[in-house]
Design a protein around this motif. Structure first.
Motif, PDB file in Angstrom:
ATOM      1  N   LEU A   2     -22.395 -29.061  32.980  1.00 13.04           N
ATOM      2  CA  LEU A   2     -21.310 -29.750  32.381  1.00 13.04           C
ATOM      3  C   LEU A   2     -20.839 -30.972  33.481  1.00 13.04           C
ATOM      4  O   LEU A   2     -21.055 -30.728  34.671  1.00 13.04           O
ATOM      5  CB  LEU A   2     -20.108 -28.846  32.177  1.00 13.04           C
ATOM      6  N   ASP A   3     -20.093 -31.851  33.268  1.00 14.36           N
ATOM      7  CA  ASP A   3     -19.576 -32.911  33.876  1.00 14.36           C
ATOM      8  C   ASP A   3     -18.133 -32.939  33.654  1.00 14.36           C
ATOM      9  O   ASP A   3     -17.434 -33.938  34.372  1.00 14.36           O
ATOM     10  CB  ASP A   3     -20.363 -34.060  33.930  1.00 14.36           C
ATOM     11  N   GLN A   4     -17.409 -32.255  32.886  1.00  9.38           N
ATOM     12  CA  GLN A   4     -16.016 -32.551  32.465  1.00  9.38           C
ATOM     13  C   GLN A   4     -15.017 -31.996  33.611  1.00  9.38           C
ATOM     14  O   GLN A   4     -14.041 -32.453  33.607  1.00  9.38           O
ATOM     15  CB  GLN A   4     -15.694 -32.064  31.066  1.00  9.38           C
ATOM     16  N   ILE A   5     -15.401 -30.866  34.248  1.00 13.71           N
ATOM     17  CA  ILE A   5     -14.760 -30.019  35.134  1.00 13.71           C
ATOM     18  C   ILE A   5     -14.481 -30.876  36.396  1.00 13.71           C
ATOM     19  O   ILE A   5     -15.628 -31.115  36.946  1.00 13.71           O
ATOM     20  CB  ILE A   5     -14.840 -28.659  35.300  1.00 13.71           C
ATOM     21  N   THR A   6     -13.247 -31.106  36.948  1.00 14.84           N
ATOM     22  CA  THR A   6     -13.000 -31.980  38.226  1.00 14.84           C
ATOM     23  C   THR A   6     -12.639 -30.980  39.484  1.00 14.84           C
ATOM     24  O   THR A   6     -12.450 -31.712  40.691  1.00 14.84           O
ATOM     25  CB  THR A   6     -12.002 -32.989  37.849  1.00 14.84           C
ATOM     26  N   GLY A   7     -12.264 -30.007  39.113  1.00 15.88           N
ATOM     27  CA  GLY A   7     -11.963 -28.776  40.351  1.00 15.88           C
ATOM     28  C   GLY A   7     -11.001 -27.958  39.767  1.00 15.88           C
ATOM     29  O   GLY A   7     -10.958 -27.799  38.664  1.00 15.88           O
ATOM     30  N   LEU A   8     -10.156 -27.572  40.823  1.00 15.95           N
ATOM     31  CA  LEU A   8      -8.945 -26.451  40.199  1.00 15.95           C
ATOM     32  C   LEU A   8      -8.069 -27.007  39.653  1.00 15.95           C
ATOM     33  O   LEU A   8      -7.709 -28.387  39.922  1.00 15.95           O
ATOM     34  CB  LEU A   8      -8.718 -25.603  41.466  1.00 15.95           C
ATOM     35  N   HIS A   9      -7.362 -26.581  38.486  1.00 16.26           N
ATOM     36  CA  HIS A   9      -6.025 -27.020  38.135  1.00 16.26           C
ATOM     37  C   HIS A   9      -4.982 -26.049  38.465  1.00 16.26           C
ATOM     38  O   HIS A   9      -3.980 -26.607  39.126  1.00 16.26           O
ATOM     39  CB  HIS A   9      -6.143 -26.602  36.545  1.00 16.26           C
ATOM     40  N   HIS A  10      -5.043 -24.872  38.444  1.00 14.22           N
ATOM     41  CA  HIS A  10      -3.894 -23.733  38.998  1.00 14.22           C
ATOM     42  C   HIS A  10      -4.687 -22.769  39.363  1.00 14.22           C
ATOM     43  O   HIS A  10      -5.730 -22.196  38.766  1.00 14.22           O
ATOM     44  CB  HIS A  10      -2.630 -23.984  37.786  1.00 14.22           C
ATOM     45  N   VAL A  11      -3.986 -21.860  39.907  1.00 15.66           N
ATOM     46  CA  VAL A  11      -4.089 -20.461  40.317  1.00 15.66           C
ATOM     47  C   VAL A  11      -2.826 -19.598  39.859  1.00 15.66           C
ATOM     48  O   VAL A  11      -1.845 -20.061  40.341  1.00 15.66           O
ATOM     49  CB  VAL A  11      -4.536 -20.215  42.009  1.00 15.66           C
ATOM     50  N   THR A  12      -3.175 -18.633  39.125  1.00 18.53           N
ATOM     51  CA  THR A  12      -1.746 -17.533  38.842  1.00 18.53           C
ATOM     52  C   THR A  12      -1.875 -16.244  39.241  1.00 18.53           C
ATOM     53  O   THR A  12      -3.080 -15.558  38.891  1.00 18.53           O
ATOM     54  CB  THR A  12      -2.015 -17.620  37.081  1.00 18.53           C
ATOM     55  N   SER A  13      -0.992 -15.986  39.846  1.00 22.21           N
ATOM     56  CA  SER A  13      -0.862 -14.538  40.480  1.00 22.21           C
ATOM     57  C   SER A  13       0.332 -13.688  40.054  1.00 22.21           C
ATOM     58  O   SER A  13       0.954 -14.214  39.176  1.00 22.21           O
ATOM     59  CB  SER A  13      -0.947 -14.677  42.090  1.00 22.21           C
ATOM     60  N   MET A  14       0.300 -12.553  40.543  1.00 20.94           N
ATOM     61  CA  MET A  14       1.367 -11.526  40.056  1.00 20.94           C
ATOM     62  C   MET A  14       2.091 -11.370  41.177  1.00 20.94           C
ATOM     63  O   MET A  14       1.860 -11.214  42.361  1.00 20.94           O
ATOM     64  CB  MET A  14       0.876 -10.287  39.280  1.00 20.94           C
ATOM     65  N   ALA A  15       3.517 -11.024  41.001  1.00 15.84           N
ATOM     66  CA  ALA A  15       4.371 -10.714  41.988  1.00 15.84           C
ATOM     67  C   ALA A  15       5.516  -9.688  41.706  1.00 15.84           C
ATOM     68  O   ALA A  15       5.647  -9.338  40.444  1.00 15.84           O
ATOM     69  CB  ALA A  15       5.246 -11.809  42.680  1.00 15.84           C
ATOM     70  N   ALA A  16       6.198  -8.966  42.623  1.00 11.98           N
ATOM     71  CA  ALA A  16       7.371  -7.851  42.386  1.00 11.98           C
ATOM     72  C   ALA A  16       8.508  -8.282  42.121  1.00 11.98           C
ATOM     73  O   ALA A  16       9.448  -7.771  41.461  1.00 11.98           O
ATOM     74  CB  ALA A  16       6.976  -6.974  43.358  1.00 11.98           C
ATOM     75  N   ASP A  17       8.903  -9.476  42.978  1.00 10.68           N
ATOM     76  CA  ASP A  17      10.111  -9.756  42.907  1.00 10.68           C
ATOM     77  C   ASP A  17      10.312 -11.509  42.799  1.00 10.68           C
ATOM     78  O   ASP A  17       9.764 -12.096  43.586  1.00 10.68           O
ATOM     79  CB  ASP A  17      11.005  -9.505  44.171  1.00 10.68           C
ATOM     80  N   ALA A  18      11.102 -11.857  41.878  1.00  7.24           N
ATOM     81  CA  ALA A  18      11.117 -13.390  41.607  1.00  7.24           C
ATOM     82  C   ALA A  18      11.790 -14.385  42.629  1.00  7.24           C
ATOM     83  O   ALA A  18      11.444 -15.411  43.141  1.00  7.24           O
ATOM     84  CB  ALA A  18      11.833 -13.740  40.151  1.00  7.24           C
ATOM     85  N   ARG A  19      12.893 -13.585  43.268  1.00  7.50           N
ATOM     86  CA  ARG A  19      13.666 -14.400  44.345  1.00  7.50           C
ATOM     87  C   ARG A  19      13.021 -14.594  45.419  1.00  7.50           C
ATOM     88  O   ARG A  19      12.948 -15.473  45.924  1.00  7.50           O
ATOM     89  CB  ARG A  19      14.929 -13.507  44.509  1.00  7.50           C
ATOM     90  N   THR A  20      12.154 -13.354  45.779  1.00  7.19           N
ATOM     91  CA  THR A  20      11.282 -13.413  47.070  1.00  7.19           C
ATOM     92  C   THR A  20      10.236 -14.268  46.908  1.00  7.19           C
ATOM     93  O   THR A  20       9.841 -15.308  47.991  1.00  7.19           O
ATOM     94  CB  THR A  20      10.859 -11.831  47.372  1.00  7.19           C
ATOM     95  N   ASN A  21       9.403 -14.074  45.790  1.00  7.01           N
ATOM     96  CA  ASN A  21       8.474 -15.426  45.531  1.00  7.01           C
ATOM     97  C   ASN A  21       8.919 -16.744  45.459  1.00  7.01           C
ATOM     98  O   ASN A  21       8.382 -17.652  46.340  1.00  7.01           O
ATOM     99  CB  ASN A  21       7.904 -14.996  44.122  1.00  7.01           C
ATOM    100  N   ASN A  22      10.071 -17.104  45.050  1.00  4.98           N
ATOM    101  CA  ASN A  22      10.476 -18.313  44.959  1.00  4.98           C
ATOM    102  C   ASN A  22      10.952 -18.862  46.415  1.00  4.98           C
ATOM    103  O   ASN A  22      10.749 -19.974  46.776  1.00  4.98           O
ATOM    104  CB  ASN A  22      11.845 -18.286  43.861  1.00  4.98           C
ATOM    105  N   ALA A  23      11.451 -18.002  47.226  1.00  2.00           N
ATOM    106  CA  ALA A  23      11.930 -18.345  48.563  1.00  2.00           C
ATOM    107  C   ALA A  23      10.535 -18.723  49.223  1.00  2.00           C
ATOM    108  O   ALA A  23      10.503 -19.783  50.035  1.00  2.00           O
ATOM    109  CB  ALA A  23      12.727 -17.440  49.102  1.00  2.00           C
ATOM    110  N   PHE A  24       9.770 -17.812  49.323  1.00  4.36           N
ATOM    111  CA  PHE A  24       8.413 -18.079  50.129  1.00  4.36           C
ATOM    112  C   PHE A  24       7.611 -19.241  49.802  1.00  4.36           C
ATOM    113  O   PHE A  24       7.400 -20.159  50.780  1.00  4.36           O
ATOM    114  CB  PHE A  24       7.482 -16.701  49.612  1.00  4.36           C
TER     115      PHE A  24
END
Length: 310
Positions: A2-24
């Motif tokens: 294939l020649d259509q893929i150009t690299g990474l688009h995004h990485v999705t992970s899981m967290a325990a606390d939205a506020r802590t994640n957002n601040a980090f």
């Protein structure tokens, strides 16, 4: 191949606390929150996106913060380290900045001739910064970090696998080429890619399987230009024997998913339409955006989700 893929688009992970994640990500790492929305399958949970000014493919780290989720257990069958690109000479600055914020897991090393600074996210997430010469991507500089030190986007991800052979073949089919193999790590790169165009395979035959949880990468997404390119990739993967989902509209990109031989979930995502489709560029990530199928639940969702700092 294939020649259509150009690299990474995004990485999705899981967290325990939205506020802590957002601040980090917005304070410690100085990234821009480019979208504040909810999980398509669980709309009572945020889906947060962090990246450069526009959320350019190849810069975007995304999170599902599930309250009370158990910690993940590291092992094989997962992305173990997500690596960001910074300019040459920036690691000293980052070491001091992260230490001042009591970020754990700080250590330096060098791989494939590049200096790296490892650190842990709030949930034990595996991260590293790597010094890269000539990364021309423009960083977000309104998060308190100047251009000489700011994160440019992703450099790579490192997958921990019991047997890397089949995944090596898959990445080769996806347009990646072997750059070098050293100290048990195989580096593959996408020539002429988007800057986030390296993948490391760490083969660990004696390490037990990972257990998903807070701090774990849920999936890694690869970028294609548009839906036509995505359909070409989907057909080629199916013809090769992979079980690939139908195209799913994720509002800011279109996505397909498939499980790799090593156990890591791959996504192929379009660069279109982008994160400015429903917000002005100057105000990305400020308002709570809810997928149209869940819009009728807005009042209940807004009451349930904890407020985040801007």
């Amino acid at each position: 191949m294939l020649d259509q893929i150009t690299g990474l688009h995004h990485v999705t992970s899981m967290a325990a606390d939205a506020r802590t994640n957002n601040a980090f990500f917005t304070d410690a790492l100085g990234l821009r929150r480019v979208k504040k929305t909810v999980n398509f399958d669980s709309p009572d949970v945020y889906h947060l996106y962090y990246g450069d000014e526009l959320g350019t493919p190849g810069t975007v780290m995304t999170y599902f913060p599930f309250p009370h989720i158990a910690p993940g257990r590291s092992g094989t069958g997962e992305v173990g380290t997500t690596v960001f690109s910074v300019p040459r000479g920036a690691l000293g600055y980052w070491g001091e900045r992260l230490a001042a914020r009591r970020v754990s897991g700080l250590r330096e090393d060098e791989t494939f001739g590049q200096k790296r600074l490892h650190f842990a996210g709030p949930d034990g997430d595996g991260f590293a910064l790597v010094e890269v010469d000539g990364d021309s991507r423009q960083p977000w500089t309104h998060g308190g970090i100047d251009e000489a030190h700011a994160i440019r986007g992703f450099h790579s991800v490192a997958m921990r696998l019991k047997d890397g052979g089949a995944t090596r073949e898959l990445l080769g089919f996806m347009g990646y080429e072997v750059l070098e193999e050293k100290n048990g790590i195989l580096r593959m790169v996408r020539p002429g890619g988007n800057g986030a165009d390296a993948i490391d395979i760490e083969t660990m035959p004696d390490v037990s399987a990972s257990r998903p949880g807070a701090g774990s990468v849920h999936h890694v997404a690869f970028a294609v230009k548009d839906r036509a390119a995505q359909l070409d990739v989907r057909k080629a993967l199916i013809d090769t024997g992979y079980h690939v989902t139908p195209v799913i509209d994720r509002d800011y990109f279109f996505a397909i998913y498939f499980r790799t031989p090593g156990g890591v979930l791959f996504e192929v995502a379009t660069n279109e339409p982008g994160f400015d489709r429903d917000e002005d560029t100057a105000h990305l990530g400020e308002a709570l955006k809810i997928p149209k199928q869940h819009e009728h639940l807005r009042a209940a969702i807004e009451q349930h989700l904890e407020p985040l700092e801007p």
